[in-house]
Design an enzyme around this catalytic site. Structure first.
Site, mmCIF file in Angstrom:
data_model
loop_
_atom_site.group_PDB
_atom_site.id
_atom_site.type_symbol
_atom_site.label_atom_id
_atom_site.label_comp_id
_atom_site.label_asym_id
_atom_site.label_seq_id
_atom_site.Cartn_x
_atom_site.Cartn_y
_atom_site.Cartn_z
ATOM 1 N N ARG A 177 -5.247 -9.286 -8.344
ATOM 2 C CA ARG A 177 -6.482 -10.379 -9.015
ATOM 3 C C ARG A 177 -6.621 -9.910 -10.337
ATOM 4 O O ARG A 177 -6.742 -8.591 -10.490
ATOM 5 C CB ARG A 177 -7.404 -10.336 -7.894
ATOM 6 C CG ARG A 177 -7.328 -10.812 -6.597
ATOM 7 C CD ARG A 177 -6.984 -12.247 -6.540
ATOM 8 N NE ARG A 177 -8.006 -12.989 -6.785
ATOM 9 C CZ ARG A 177 -7.852 -14.577 -7.042
ATOM 10 N NH1 ARG A 177 -6.495 -14.919 -6.636
ATOM 11 N NH2 ARG A 177 -8.506 -15.223 -7.392
ATOM 12 N N GLU B 189 6.309 6.595 -9.066
ATOM 13 C CA GLU B 189 5.241 5.891 -8.784
ATOM 14 C C GLU B 189 4.252 6.855 -7.891
ATOM 15 O O GLU B 189 3.318 7.168 -8.159
ATOM 16 C CB GLU B 189 5.019 4.553 -8.427
ATOM 17 C CG GLU B 189 5.594 3.677 -9.285
ATOM 18 C CD GLU B 189 5.089 2.000 -8.947
ATOM 19 O OE1 GLU B 189 4.101 1.999 -8.168
ATOM 20 O OE2 GLU B 189 6.197 1.420 -9.016
ATOM 21 N N GLY C 192 0.805 -1.270 -0.234
ATOM 22 C CA GLY C 192 0.044 0.076 0.136
ATOM 23 C C GLY C 192 0.534 1.370 0.010
ATOM 24 O O GLY C 192 0.411 2.316 0.550
ATOM 25 N N SER C 193 1.918 1.122 -0.444
ATOM 26 C CA SER C 193 2.819 2.645 -0.733
ATOM 27 C C SER C 193 2.168 3.494 -1.592
ATOM 28 O O SER C 193 2.419 4.774 -1.194
ATOM 29 C CB SER C 193 4.291 2.348 -0.969
ATOM 30 O OG SER C 193 4.364 1.837 -2.063
ATOM 31 N N HIS D 162 1.369 0.678 -13.109
ATOM 32 C CA HIS D 162 2.166 -0.382 -13.482
ATOM 33 C C HIS D 162 3.656 0.129 -13.524
ATOM 34 O O HIS D 162 3.839 1.063 -14.080
ATOM 35 C CB HIS D 162 1.635 -1.080 -14.889
ATOM 36 C CG HIS D 162 2.478 -2.039 -15.223
ATOM 37 N ND1 HIS D 162 2.236 -3.113 -14.736
ATOM 38 C CD2 HIS D 162 3.566 -2.119 -16.017
ATOM 39 C CE1 HIS D 162 3.090 -4.271 -15.215
ATOM 40 N NE2 HIS D 162 3.888 -3.495 -15.950
ATOM 41 N N LEU E 17 -9.143 -9.229 -13.213
ATOM 42 C CA LEU E 17 -10.606 -8.791 -12.928
ATOM 43 C C LEU E 17 -11.536 -9.286 -14.242
ATOM 44 O O LEU E 17 -10.983 -9.318 -15.483
ATOM 45 C CB LEU E 17 -10.564 -7.120 -13.321
ATOM 46 C CG LEU E 17 -9.642 -6.477 -12.014
ATOM 47 C CD1 LEU E 17 -9.316 -4.987 -12.276
ATOM 48 C CD2 LEU E 17 -10.360 -6.599 -10.769
ATOM 49 N N ASN F 2 -4.978 2.349 -13.415
ATOM 50 C CA ASN F 2 -4.058 1.366 -12.523
ATOM 51 C C ASN F 2 -2.546 2.131 -12.616
ATOM 52 O O ASN F 2 -2.391 3.035 -13.539
ATOM 53 C CB ASN F 2 -4.194 0.182 -13.455
ATOM 54 C CG ASN F 2 -3.087 -0.983 -12.921
ATOM 55 O OD1 ASN F 2 -3.089 -1.331 -11.520
ATOM 56 N ND2 ASN F 2 -2.424 -1.475 -13.815
ATOM 57 N N ASP G 44 -2.970 -4.572 -18.179
ATOM 58 C CA ASP G 44 -2.010 -3.612 -18.350
ATOM 59 C C ASP G 44 -1.715 -3.001 -19.842
ATOM 60 O O ASP G 44 -1.047 -2.467 -20.499
ATOM 61 C CB ASP G 44 -0.505 -4.374 -18.178
ATOM 62 C CG ASP G 44 -0.219 -4.869 -16.813
ATOM 63 O OD1 ASP G 44 -1.023 -4.110 -15.983
ATOM 64 O OD2 ASP G 44 0.595 -5.683 -16.486
ATOM 65 N N ARG H 144 -15.110 -16.021 -10.032
ATOM 66 C CA ARG H 144 -14.824 -14.479 -10.038
ATOM 67 C C ARG H 144 -15.887 -13.693 -10.306
ATOM 68 O O ARG H 144 -15.744 -12.520 -9.732
ATOM 69 C CB ARG H 144 -13.840 -14.511 -11.251
ATOM 70 C CG ARG H 144 -13.134 -13.144 -11.283
ATOM 71 C CD ARG H 144 -12.058 -13.418 -12.521
ATOM 72 N NE ARG H 144 -11.112 -14.391 -12.486
ATOM 73 C CZ ARG H 144 -9.952 -14.285 -11.628
ATOM 74 N NH1 ARG H 144 -9.653 -13.353 -11.347
ATOM 75 N NH2 ARG H 144 -9.280 -15.354 -11.751
#
Ligand code: GRF
Length: 217
Positions: free
Chosen positions: A93, A176, A14-15, A111, A95, A109, A147, A67
């Protein structure tokens, strides 16, 4: 001015969540985190959220046989909280297509590579194996293929001699933590649109040496 309501989905450390928490702290920031959702009960990021007074919810994927049901539960939790934008931050996970469709253009997101290069896992090992000279990170809208999706902001770092994958990952992580809040701010300010080629275009964007936000348009 009403703030953009963020739900942050995590699985671990969780940074990046912390970077978003810190960015949202000043009253003038145009977004706020209303929910942190984890698929792992022990995720360290949950403590960060609690520390900041942000509601958390654990939806443990191990309790679900399919799922679709797991994803539906996550969507229900986030819609119930009034989420405008979902931020994936180390959510580990895959999606479902239905989930991605539901949140289309409302889910981003981060990456740790310069997409579209080096999608997937073990990114820095592969960067070093291939002898790439530059590495970096990307914040992008989420599309069905992992991605992929319109790129909002990227930052670049050099690959240095004798780098280990961990060295490189640490150098990228610093960036990031800069570009995730930047991307959220641009979206919250209503400056990001998607063009006919499914690229993100940022109104009034000024790129700096630190990050590039608008190579097209
Ligand atoms: C980051 O490297 C991010 O780019 C990737 O997963 C990692 C999550 O780290 N998607 P953290 O949990 O935010 O510290």
């Amino acid at each position: 001015m009403s703030k953009l309501k963020l739900a942050v989905m995590i699985s671990g450390r969780g940074s990046n969540l912390q970077a978003l928490i810190d960015a949202c702290a000043p009253p003038g920031f145009p977004a706020e985190i209303i929910l942190v959702l984890s698929n792992r009960p022990g995720a360290k990021g949950l403590d960060r959220a609690t520390e900041a007074g942000i509601p958390t919810k654990v939806i443990d994927h191990k309790n679900f046989t399919d799922r679709a049901a797991f994803d539906a539960e996550m969507t229900a939790a986030m819609e119930g909280a009034g989420t405008d934008l979902v931020c994936l931050a180390g959510f580990m996970r895959l999606l479902s297509d239905e989930f991605v469709d539901h949140w289309r253009d409302r889910m981003i997101n981060i990456h740790p590579s310069l997409l579209p290069a080096f999608k997937g896992l073990d990114v820095q090992e592969r960067v070093l194996e291939r002898g790439a000279r530059f590495a970096g990170c990307t914040v992008h809208y989420v599309r069905k293929e992992m991605d992929t999706g319109p790129i909002i902001v990227q930052a670049v770092v050099p690959v240095l001699a004798d780098d280990t994958p961990d060295d490189l990952a640490a150098r990228i992580l610093v960036r990031e933590h800069e570009i995730y809040p930047l991307a959220v701010r641009l979206i919250a300010e209503g400056r990001v649109s998607i063009d006919e080629k499914d690229r993100a275009v940022i109104a009034g964007a000024v790129s700096s040496e630190k990050s590039v936000v608008n190579p097209v348009g």
